[in-house]
Design an enzyme around this catalytic site. Structure first.
Site, PDB file in Angstrom:
ATOM      1  N   GLU A 290       0.878  -1.173   0.000  1.00 26.35           N
ATOM      2  CA  GLU A 290       0.000   0.000   0.000  1.00 26.35           C
ATOM      3  C   GLU A 290       0.912   1.218   0.000  1.00 26.35           C
ATOM      4  O   GLU A 290       1.501   1.577   1.009  1.00 26.35           O
ATOM      5  CB  GLU A 290      -0.918  -0.028   1.228  1.00 26.35           C
ATOM      6  CG  GLU A 290      -2.051   0.978   1.148  1.00 26.35           C
ATOM      7  CD  GLU A 290      -1.710   2.293   1.829  1.00 26.35           C
ATOM      8  OE1 GLU A 290      -1.313   3.245   1.106  1.00 26.35           O
ATOM      9  OE2 GLU A 290      -1.849   2.369   3.046  1.00 26.35           O
ATOM     10  N   CYS A 324      -2.423   8.833   3.837  1.00 25.32           N
ATOM     11  CA  CYS A 324      -2.120   8.488   2.451  1.00 25.32           C
ATOM     12  C   CYS A 324      -3.288   8.752   1.516  1.00 25.32           C
ATOM     13  O   CYS A 324      -3.111   8.798   0.297  1.00 25.32           O
ATOM     14  CB  CYS A 324      -1.684   7.038   2.351  1.00 25.32           C
ATOM     15  SG  CYS A 324      -2.875   5.883   3.048  1.00 25.32           S
TER      16      CYS A 324
END
Length: 517
Positions: A290, A324
């Site tokens: 990720e 993020c």
């Protein structure tokens, strides 16, 4: 205007929206005043024991608001990593043979332990990470949602039967744990990113080696304390603490290259993700990456403006913008651009910035000096390109930076075009039509999250399907949930965390073919 926190450090708001911290403390060790002091661990956890670094090295953990020392923890290296891998490898067969119900029960005990100590865990996160208490409390709840979810998924890792063309053959597909998992966690969600990785691995029957973030390791060690109290077998969970630099790089490389590690899960930058992928190639590990994002946030002229503004405030500025999936390129339809800018400035102007533990504080400091410098550089480049700073734009002392809103100049290259700021800077771009904004939104190498606001049902389907990202928020800026898959496309990585498929990252399918029936 920004109002001041009442305790150290405090801020004084001025007419120029500039505040300066007063009385920042850097000497002495800070007492977190935990209700359960046992959660503040200063050793790492390997094979069911609390250990120091083999080298004897330590590192300081600093309160990001006061810059005061909280604790000293190990600064471990390759040797410690190998010891943890060996412990996890030795424990794997016994753990894998535990019934799913046994694994379910232990995870549920951990879930209740975390609930019991939620306040203390939130206080630890505030101190070591910097985010405001309300954000930290939300993180603890989010963290524990993965513990509960994967406790339940442990007993639902179903196999299947597949009808064969030969009537004398029966095909049975079972799922088995892949082996030892290496889990590399980031500092921005120091508890949640660990539970999101560790709990599906444990539920699947894997053992784990966690590399906690050096910037915020205390949450991971507190979790290890609760894991120890719950009674997980020794070696099933191992938590290491690195120090930024060569030793940390060697730890990551060791996890990737060890033949005893069969899966690696990493959350962090695209650059580091590529390095880990290369290092894992020699043993063909299963990877879940990720990586970085650069989320577009699009507001069409038919949107509910107040809804879009309030969601942008949450999406951009929660956790000081250090997430993020924060909105990074904010595209506003030309017809509503000025009104949107005004409404956004009014809401952000009410922020209370200071020590996250102070009453009413809504935004704390950044986590590290590099992040602060990056925001300063982005603000300067926006100004140099002819952009207008609507609100904020100034750095405070220590790790503080004002929440900042900027209007992008037309047809000028900005750092936010291709790079996520990872901080409290909102850059507003104008756009004229749907086709143009979709093209601009997709014109990046990454694709983690994206958002847009519209009341046109047809547009919602068109744009939702057209955005090149792994997750889309439609009329919402908050998309993270334990119950749905989390992950990206393009150079934002591959694999999914959470949801019904999150456990599959740690399982392998095996086909059993029965013949002669």
């Amino acid at each position: 205007m920004v109002s001041a926190g009442s305790e150290n450090p405090t801020f004084v708001a001025t007419d120029t929206f500039k505040y300066m911290p007063k009385g920042v403390v850097k000497e002495g060790k800070e007492d977190l005043k935990l209700n359960y002091p046992a959660l503040l661990r200063t050793e790492s956890y390997i094979n069911g024991k609390w250990v120091k670094a083999k080298s004897g090295k330590t590192q300081k953990v600093i309160n990001k608001a006061t810059l005061q020392e909280i604790a000293q923890v190990p600064a471990q290296n390759k040797d410690d990593t190998e010891a943890a891998i060996d412990a996890a490898h030795d424990a794997f067969q016994g753990w894998a043979k535990r019934t799913p119900k046994e694994r379910h029960d232990l995870l549920y005990k951990l879930y209740h332990k975390i609930n019991e100590h939620a306040d203390d865990l939130a206080h630890i996160i505030v101190a070591e990470n910097g985010k405001a208490l309300q954000d930290a409390a939300g993180e603890v709840e989010y963290s524990n949602s993965f513990v509960e979810w994967f406790a339940e998924e442990a007993v639902r890792a179903y196999g299947k039967t597949v009808p064969a063309p030969d009537p004398k053959v029966r095909n049975v597909v079972i799922k088995q744990p892949i082996g030892v998992a290496g889990l590399l966690a980031p500092w921005n969600f120091p508890l949640a990113m660990i539970t999101r990785k560790l709990c599906p691995a444990l539920a699947a029957g894997c053992t784990g080696v966690v590399k906690a973030p050096c910037e915020a390791p205390l949450s991971a060690l507190a979790l290890a304390q609760l894991i120890d109290e719950v009674g997980f077998p020794k070696g099933v969970v191992n938590i290491l603490v690195s120090e930024r630099g060569q030793d940390e790089q060697e730890m990551g490389k060791t996890l990737c290259e060890s033949p005893k590690i069969r899966a690696v899960s990493f959350t962090g930058s695209t650059r580091v993700g590529k390095i880990l992928a290369q290092q894992s190639a020699s043993t063909l590990k299963k990877l879940s990456l990720e990586l970085g994002g650069n989320a577009p946030f699009i507001v069409f002229d038919d949107a509910d403006l107040d809804l879009a503004v309030s969601n942008l405030v949450q999406c951009k500025f929660r956790c000081t913008g250090e997430t993020c999936i924060s909105a990074n390129r904010i595209y506003i339809a030309d017809a509503i651009y000025d009104e949107f800018s005004k409404k956004l400035a009014e809401q952000v102007g009410q922020f209370k910035v200071g020590n996250g533990m102070d009453k009413g504080v809504t935004m704390g400091p950044l986590n590290n000096e590099a992040g602060k410098k990056k925001i300063e550089e982005h603000v300067k480049k926006v100004k140099d390109a002819g952009g207008k700073i609507v609100l904020g734009g100034n750095a405070g002392e220590g790790l503080f930076f004002e929440p900042t809103i900027a209007q992008a100049p037309d047809a000028k290259q900005l750092p936010t075009d291709e790079e996520e700021t990872f901080g409290p800077l909102a850059v507003l771009y104008r756009f004229k039509d749907e086709a143009d904004v979709i093209k601009r939104a997709n014109d990046v190498s990454v694709g983690l999250g994206g958002y847009f606001f519209s009341q046109d049902v047809g547009r919602c389907f068109r744009v939702g399907e057209a955005l090149e990202v792994g997750m889309v928020g439609i009329n919402t800026g908050m998309i993270s949930q334990y119950i749905i898959p989390f992950g990206g496309v393009k150079e934002s990585g591959f694999g999914r965390e959470g949801g019904p498929t999150g456990i599959d990252e740690f399982l392998e399918e095996k086909t059993l073919v029965f013949s002669g029936l």
